[in-house]
Design an enzyme around this catalytic site. Structure first.
Site, PDB file in Angstrom:
ATOM      1  N   TYR A  49       0.891   4.817  -0.161  1.00 16.08           N
ATOM      2  CA  TYR A  49       1.270   4.046  -1.356  1.00 16.08           C
ATOM      3  C   TYR A  49       2.268   4.831  -2.202  1.00 16.08           C
ATOM      4  CZ  TYR A  49      -2.415   0.926   0.055  1.00 16.08           C
ATOM      5  OH  TYR A  49      -3.181   0.060   0.791  1.00 16.08           O
ATOM      6  N   HIS A  50       3.243   5.371  -1.519  1.00 20.41           N
ATOM      7  CA  HIS A  50       4.309   6.074  -2.234  1.00 20.41           C
ATOM      8  C   HIS A  50       5.534   6.164  -1.327  1.00 20.41           C
ATOM      9  CE1 HIS A  50       3.749   9.682   0.194  1.00 20.41           C
ATOM     10  NE2 HIS A  50       2.453   9.595  -0.026  1.00 20.41           N
ATOM     11  N   ALA A  51       6.648   6.567  -1.928  1.00 14.65           N
ATOM     12  CA  ALA A  51       7.868   6.862  -1.166  1.00 14.65           C
ATOM     13  C   ALA A  51       8.309   8.274  -1.576  1.00 14.65           C
ATOM     14  CB  ALA A  51       8.963   5.835  -1.489  1.00 14.65           C
ATOM     15  N   ARG A  96       5.505   3.906   2.143  1.00  9.53           N
ATOM     16  CA  ARG A  96       4.601   3.944   3.282  1.00  9.53           C
ATOM     17  C   ARG A  96       3.151   3.757   2.866  1.00  9.53           C
ATOM     18  NH1 ARG A  96       6.324   9.297   3.982  1.00  9.53           N
ATOM     19  NH2 ARG A  96       8.349   8.401   3.536  1.00  9.53           N
TER      20      ARG A  96
END
Ligand code: TYD
Length: 135
Positions: A49-51, A96
Site C-alpha cells: 500500500y505504497h509506492a 504495490r
C-alpha cells in the site's frame, strides 16, 4: 511512467537440483544495494500500500505463493507469484499491494537503493500526482 515486467531467471539445473543467480547490471538493470525478504506473513494480512519515488526492485517468490498487485497510475496488474525462477521487475513510480500469502511464502526483494523512509509515498492521491509528473 513506471514499468512492471515479469522476467524469467535462468536456472542452472543438474542432477543435484537448481540454482539461480542474479547479477546487478547484467540480469537486472540496476546495481543491488539492498536485499530484504518477507516471511511468516499471516494469510489474512495484506502488505505494501505504497509506492516509491526513486527505487527499482526485483521481487521473487522463492517459496510458497502470493498475489502482487501493481499500478503505474494508468494500468493495474495482478501477478500470482509462485516460482523462484521468475522475478517481477518494478521500475519507476509503482503503487504495490501484496496479499494472499501462503503460510510458507518467502518473498525476496532486490533493491537499487538503501532503505530510505523519505522515499515512500503512502498516500494514493500523492502517488497519482507523482506518477503523472514522472510520465
Ligand atoms: P514496509 O516497507 O512497511 O513493508 P512492506 O513492504 O510490507 O510495505 O516495512 C516494514 C518495516 O520494516 C518498517 O518498519 C520499515 C522496515 N524496513 C527496514 O528497516 N528496511 C527495509 O529495507 C524495509 C523494506 C523495511
Amino acid at each position: 511512467m513506471g514499468s512492471v515486467r515479469l522476467i524469467q531467471l535462468s536456472k542452472n539445473e543438474d542432477l543435484r537440483g537448481k540454482l539461480v543467480s542474479i547479477e546487478g547490471q547484467k540480469d537486472i538493470p540496476f546495481d543491488i544495494k539492498r536485499i530484504y525478504y518477507i516471511f511468516d506473513t499471516d494469510e489474512q494480512q495484506a502488505r505494501g500500500y505504497h509506492a516509491h519515488l526513486n527505487l527499482s526492485q526485483l521481487v521473487i517468490c522463492v517459496r510458497g505463493e502470493c498475489e502482487f498487485l501493481t499500478d503505474n497510475g494508468v494500468t493495474k496488474h495482478s501477478f500470482h507469484l509462485n516460482t523462484p525462477s521468475e522475478g517481477l521487475l518494478l521500475q519507476g513510480v509503482i503503487w504495490r499491494e501484496m496479499c494472499n500469502f501462503s503460510h510458507d511464502c518467502i518473498l525476496l526483494v532486490l533493491a537499487s537503493e538503501y532503505y530510505k523512509p523519505d522515499d515512500y509515498i503512502w498516500d494514493y492521491s500523492k502517488f497519482l500526482t507523482e506518477a503523472k509528473i514522472n510520465d
